[in-house]
Design an enzyme around this catalytic site. Structure first.
Site, PDB file in Angstrom:
ATOM      1  CB  CYS A  68      -8.319   4.262   2.785  1.00 40.78           C
ATOM      2  SG  CYS A  68      -7.724   5.934   3.038  1.00 40.78           S
ATOM      3  CB  CYS A 104      -6.040   5.476   0.167  1.00 42.82           C
ATOM      4  SG  CYS A 104      -5.616   5.355   1.917  1.00 42.82           S
TER       5      CYS A 104
END
Length: 471
Positions: free
Chosen positions: A167, A170
């Protein structure tokens, strides 16, 4: 993505873009947390001097030691009284390795004493530099075995960062969160959770995307990125505690349940189940010894004891925040029979009341597993009792059939005897009639006939003959 960028910007403003990183890791950091030098050095060596992981290892070691002390308290006392050279920590460690077998533990402890060299003279104390770090670690990477302790047992509010390795947002957000919590003076901690590896967490909170950010203060009080900046200050000061909505309470319940279940590995589950079955089997055998024979009363006593056990554990799960359900009196006759199973479920001795057991941990994973194990054992026990009753019933039926057949056999023998006696009487009557007829004939023809009975055969002998005739 825009929310992530905005949150990163907010966190950067709060601390400034050039905030210092995490302080260096030193041995004295663990020593100041209360751990011994030997344990601290061992933990740091096993995780390449990673302070967070070292703390996790030490906390796990402490929890395992507490479990062993609670389960084998009598065995620990026995071994300590056997040899004054045994240390309590060594006794607890070895008993955990041999599942409470005192003889095996004594053998291992004696071997360790033989192999242990005499201690060196104490070294002079080393002065601690004034620049040593005093801040507790505040950033943790959760694993299934540590999730409950790091989250539910946390002494401070927790920012939960659920991410995925692939991600992009993230990777931007997590460093900013780490930087933020380092500068909060221990008011909050950051708990990072790999949502790909721990899918149960995402399922528990019904998460649908990465990153997922939660604020947890004994329960979930906030979720998401939108509005985060307006909540974080109150959160770190504990002002959001007790403000959870019904939706957050439901998610908290599932999250705590997931964290609790994850704390028990497969091996621990199997060991707990086997220990529970063993203790219940022992309860059955002791009850059978008391009643001498297997009776309805014995079965009722066993079932009643198991019902008491299930009631105690069930009430604890249902009312986990009610103190009266966390304490039991082992002097009670019914509880005295099952208190060892309660210790397997996580109850420990009360420090001030030796007649009581208490549940100190909020982690009820062992309680849930014990309830399931007890129910499995009870189902098996009832099936065994029903099978025994069925066999007994079959034995009674077979015995009745045999007795009936035997009685019928006697009756048939008596009938045969009567029939034989009747036939013999008829034969005797016929023989007597024949004899009478023969006498009559002999008197008419001048022949004397003598009859002799030999058993059932009749013979006749002629003693006199008619004049002039040969016989």
């Amino acid at each position: 993505m825009q929310l992530v960028v905005a949150l990163c910007a907010i966190l950067g403003v709060v601390r400034g873009a050039n905030s210092p990183g995490a302080p260096s890791v030193t041995l004295s950091s663990l020593l100041k947390l209360g751990y011994s030098k030997e344990l601290a050095e061992s933990a740091l060596a096993s995780c390449s001097n990673d302070l967070n992981k070292a703390v996790e290892i030490l906390k796990y070691s402490e929890s395992q030691q507490a479990i062993t002390e609670g389960t084998y308290s009598a065995e620990i006392t026995t071994l300590l009284s056997t040899n004054a050279k045994y240390s309590r920590s060594d006794v607890v460690r070895v008993l955990g390795q041999v599942d409470g077998n005192v003889d095996s533990a004594k053998t291992l402890l004696d071997e360790e004493l033989k192999d242990t060299p005499p201690p060196p003279p104490p070294a002079p104390p080393t002065p601690t530099p004034s620049t040593e770090v005093t801040t507790d670690p505040v950033i943790f990477e959760a694993t299934p075995s540590t999730l409950f302790d790091l989250l539910v047992e946390s002494p401070v509010p927790v920012i939960i960062d659920i991410y995925a390795p692939w991600c992009g947002p993230c990777k931007q957000l997590t460093p900013k969160l780490e930087e933020y919590v380092r500068q909060r003076g221990g008011k909050v901690r950051l708990l990072k959770i790999d949502g790909e590896q721990m899918r149960g967490v995402m399922e528990a909170i019904q998460g649908k995307h990465f990153p997922t950010i939660l604020l947890f203060d004994k329960e979930i009080v906030f979720e998401g990125l939108e509005g985060f900046e307006t909540k974080i200050a109150d959160f770190e000061n504990g002002k959001l505690a007790g403000t959870a909505t019904d939706e957050f309470k439901a998610k908290t319940k599932e999250l705590v349940k997931t964290a609790s279940a994850a704390s028990l590995t497969f091996e621990k589950r199997e060991l707990l189940t086997m220990r529970t079955f063993s203790l219940l089997d022992k309860l059955e055998s002791e009850t059978e010894t008391e009643t001498e024979t297997e009776t309805e009363t014995e079965t009722e006593n066993v079932v009643e004891s198991v019902k008491v056990l299930k009631a105690i554990l069930g009430n604890l799960v249902k009312h986990e925040h009610v103190e009266k359900y966390k304490k039991v009196n082992i002097k009670n006759k019914k509880i005295a029979k099952i208190y060892k199973v309660l210790k397997v479920a996580g109850f420990v001795g009360h420090e001030l009341d030796e007649d009581s057991l208490v549940m100190e941990s909020r982690n009820l994973a062992k309680v849930h597993l014990t309830i399931a194990s007890v129910q499995r054992w009870l189902t098996s026990y009832k099936a065994k009792i029903l099978e025994a009753k069925r066999r007994n019933a079959d034995d009674l039926v077979n015995r009745a059939i045999k007795e009936k057949l035997a009685a019928e056999g006697v009756i048939r023998e008596e009938d045969e005897a009567r029939k034989a006696a009747k036939r013999e009487q008829e034969e005797n009557d016929a023989a007597a009639a024949a004899a009478d007829k023969a006498e009559q004939m002999s008197s008419e023809i001048g022949v004397s006939v003598k009859w002799r009975f030999d058993g059932k055969k009749k013979t006749k002998e002629f003693q006199d003959y008619l004049p002039g005739e040969e016989f």
